[in-house]
Motif scaffolding. Structure first.
Motif, PDB file in Angstrom:
ATOM      1  N   VAL A  70     -55.490 -36.043 -18.084  1.00  0.00           N
ATOM      2  CA  VAL A  70     -54.969 -36.177 -19.401  1.00  0.00           C
ATOM      3  C   VAL A  70     -54.774 -37.634 -20.069  1.00  0.00           C
ATOM      4  O   VAL A  70     -54.276 -38.222 -19.480  1.00  0.00           O
ATOM      5  CB  VAL A  70     -53.683 -35.162 -19.671  1.00  0.00           C
ATOM      6  N   THR A  71     -55.343 -37.674 -21.269  1.00  0.00           N
ATOM      7  CA  THR A  71     -55.097 -38.846 -22.061  1.00  0.00           C
ATOM      8  C   THR A  71     -54.317 -38.592 -23.189  1.00  0.00           C
ATOM      9  O   THR A  71     -54.638 -37.587 -23.850  1.00  0.00           O
ATOM     10  CB  THR A  71     -56.497 -39.676 -22.146  1.00  0.00           C
ATOM     11  N   PHE A  72     -53.497 -39.326 -23.642  1.00  0.00           N
ATOM     12  CA  PHE A  72     -52.859 -39.315 -24.974  1.00  0.00           C
ATOM     13  C   PHE A  72     -53.038 -40.493 -26.068  1.00  0.00           C
ATOM     14  O   PHE A  72     -53.550 -41.486 -25.664  1.00  0.00           O
ATOM     15  CB  PHE A  72     -51.491 -39.376 -24.816  1.00  0.00           C
ATOM     16  N   GLY A 109     -45.924 -38.949 -26.101  1.00  0.00           N
ATOM     17  CA  GLY A 109     -45.410 -37.732 -25.351  1.00  0.00           C
ATOM     18  C   GLY A 109     -44.497 -37.944 -24.000  1.00  0.00           C
ATOM     19  O   GLY A 109     -44.886 -37.391 -22.869  1.00  0.00           O
ATOM     20  N   THR A 110     -43.334 -38.603 -24.182  1.00  0.00           N
ATOM     21  CA  THR A 110     -42.846 -39.345 -23.072  1.00  0.00           C
ATOM     22  C   THR A 110     -42.304 -38.180 -22.270  1.00  0.00           C
ATOM     23  O   THR A 110     -42.536 -38.395 -20.772  1.00  0.00           O
ATOM     24  CB  THR A 110     -41.419 -39.789 -23.833  1.00  0.00           C
ATOM     25  N   VAL A 111     -41.792 -36.883 -22.583  1.00  0.00           N
ATOM     26  CA  VAL A 111     -41.495 -36.144 -21.755  1.00  0.00           C
ATOM     27  C   VAL A 111     -42.624 -35.610 -20.866  1.00  0.00           C
ATOM     28  O   VAL A 111     -42.622 -35.550 -19.605  1.00  0.00           O
ATOM     29  CB  VAL A 111     -40.866 -34.856 -22.346  1.00  0.00           C
ATOM     30  N   LEU A 127     -41.438 -27.204 -21.023  1.00  0.00           N
ATOM     31  CA  LEU A 127     -42.281 -26.171 -21.335  1.00  0.00           C
ATOM     32  C   LEU A 127     -43.148 -26.256 -22.703  1.00  0.00           C
ATOM     33  O   LEU A 127     -44.389 -26.174 -22.658  1.00  0.00           O
ATOM     34  CB  LEU A 127     -41.942 -24.688 -21.153  1.00  0.00           C
ATOM     35  N   ARG A 128     -42.382 -26.234 -23.599  1.00  0.00           N
ATOM     36  CA  ARG A 128     -43.124 -26.598 -24.947  1.00  0.00           C
ATOM     37  C   ARG A 128     -43.903 -27.795 -25.231  1.00  0.00           C
ATOM     38  O   ARG A 128     -44.928 -27.814 -25.531  1.00  0.00           O
ATOM     39  CB  ARG A 128     -41.874 -26.559 -26.071  1.00  0.00           C
ATOM     40  N   LYS A 129     -43.212 -28.943 -24.829  1.00  0.00           N
ATOM     41  CA  LYS A 129     -43.939 -30.039 -24.953  1.00  0.00           C
ATOM     42  C   LYS A 129     -45.118 -30.244 -24.164  1.00  0.00           C
ATOM     43  O   LYS A 129     -46.029 -30.693 -24.414  1.00  0.00           O
ATOM     44  CB  LYS A 129     -42.947 -31.321 -24.622  1.00  0.00           C
ATOM     45  N   ASP A 183     -48.949 -30.577 -25.308  1.00  0.00           N
ATOM     46  CA  ASP A 183     -49.688 -31.969 -24.772  1.00  0.00           C
ATOM     47  C   ASP A 183     -50.807 -31.687 -23.880  1.00  0.00           C
ATOM     48  O   ASP A 183     -51.853 -32.396 -23.997  1.00  0.00           O
ATOM     49  CB  ASP A 183     -48.883 -32.894 -24.471  1.00  0.00           C
ATOM     50  N   VAL A 184     -50.631 -30.894 -23.059  1.00  0.00           N
ATOM     51  CA  VAL A 184     -51.556 -30.704 -21.915  1.00  0.00           C
ATOM     52  C   VAL A 184     -52.616 -29.542 -21.994  1.00  0.00           C
ATOM     53  O   VAL A 184     -53.600 -29.440 -21.682  1.00  0.00           O
ATOM     54  CB  VAL A 184     -51.004 -30.630 -20.465  1.00  0.00           C
TER      55      VAL A 184
END
Length: 124
Positions: A4-6, A12-14, A47-49, A53-54
């Motif tokens: 995964v790349t951001f 998306g620290t969490v 779970l939400r984040k 993100d992923v």
């Protein structure tokens, strides 16, 4: 692969903390509480984040990563299939075999034999 790349502006620290924790404990018994704790977030925030993100839940991510590692180990041909299941964190060979079949459309034993053969003759 599920790497995964951001985007630089959205770290998306969490999620980053969660992924770091998951990757360094990939073959251990990981539960959501442990991941949340390592991410400094509640389970629901995690779970939400993470999903946002992923694209998948931590559970699905972990399962996919373990199976990718299993595939890599089977390719080397150095480990019996039962050992590979244990090495990537599956306690039950049956569960490992089912998950592997579901993802790669063939049994781990069949895959291992194909890989070993293909080092001598290029089957594909």
């Amino acid at each position: 692969s599920m790497t995964v790349t951001f985007p630089a502006d959205n770290k998306g620290t969490v999620t980053v903390r969660a992924l770091r924790f998951i990757e360094s404990n990939l073959f251990e018994d990981i539960d959501l509480e442990k991941i949340a704790e390592a991410s400094f977030a509640s389970v629901s925030t995690l779970l939400r984040k993470f999903k946002s993100d992923v694209g998948v839940t931590p559970y699905v991510y972990i399962k996919n990563r373990r199976l990718e590692e299993a595939l890599r180990l089977l390719k080397t041909g150095q480990h019996p299939v039962g050992d590979v299941a244990l090495l990537v964190g599956y306690e039950s060979f049956g569960a490992f075999s089912e998950a592997f079949k579901e993802k790669y459309m063939q049994s781990p034993s069949n895959y291992k034999n194909l890989s070993v053969d293909s080092t001598f003759v290029d089957v594909f």
